[in-house]
Design a protein around this motif. Sequence first.
Motif, PDB file in Angstrom:
ATOM      1  N   ARG A 181       3.891   0.546  -2.779  1.00  0.00           N
ATOM      2  CA  ARG A 181       3.350   0.192  -4.096  1.00  0.00           C
ATOM      3  C   ARG A 181       3.921   1.103  -5.167  1.00  0.00           C
ATOM      4  NH1 ARG A 181      -2.962  -0.766  -5.672  1.00  0.00           N
ATOM      5  NH2 ARG A 181      -2.557  -1.342  -7.824  1.00  0.00           N
ATOM      6  N   LEU A 182       4.016   2.386  -4.873  1.00  0.00           N
ATOM      7  CA  LEU A 182       4.587   3.338  -5.819  1.00  0.00           C
ATOM      8  C   LEU A 182       6.039   2.995  -6.118  1.00  0.00           C
ATOM      9  CD1 LEU A 182       4.250   5.890  -7.473  1.00  0.00           C
ATOM     10  CD2 LEU A 182       4.896   7.203  -5.451  1.00  0.00           C
ATOM     11  N   ALA A 189       0.843  -1.197   0.000  1.00  0.00           N
ATOM     12  CA  ALA A 189       0.000   0.000   0.000  1.00  0.00           C
ATOM     13  C   ALA A 189       0.874   1.241   0.000  1.00  0.00           C
ATOM     14  CB  ALA A 189      -0.888  -0.006   1.237  1.00  0.00           C
ATOM     15  N   GLY A 190       0.339   2.311  -0.535  1.00  0.00           N
ATOM     16  CA  GLY A 190       0.974   3.622  -0.460  1.00  0.00           C
ATOM     17  C   GLY A 190       2.306   3.701  -1.175  1.00  0.00           C
ATOM     18  N   THR A 191       3.316   4.189  -0.444  1.00  0.00           N
ATOM     19  CA  THR A 191       4.618   4.436  -1.044  1.00  0.00           C
ATOM     20  C   THR A 191       5.318   3.137  -1.447  1.00  0.00           C
ATOM     21  OG1 THR A 191       5.627   4.516   1.142  1.00  0.00           O
ATOM     22  CG2 THR A 191       4.950   6.609   0.164  1.00  0.00           C
TER      23      THR A 191
END
Length: 68
Positions: free
Chosen positions: A28-29, A24-26
């Motif tokens: 995943r980025l 999730a969030g960073t």
Amino acid sequence: MLLNAYNSWWRRGLRLPAGDDVPAGTARLAAVRDRIARRRRNRLAALAAVGAVMLAALAGYVAAQWPR
């Protein structure tokens, strides 16, 4: 049609894990950016390999035509 077959082939490797394993969030980025960078490196490596093969073929042709 060929493009759709190609897209479906390479996208199989990009699927995210199901359920709770999805980052999730960073995280995943960062994973997406890592995949983009890896694909870019692979494309550049393939281009370099094709260039080396073409250069070797050209050098072989020139060497064969060189007067003795």
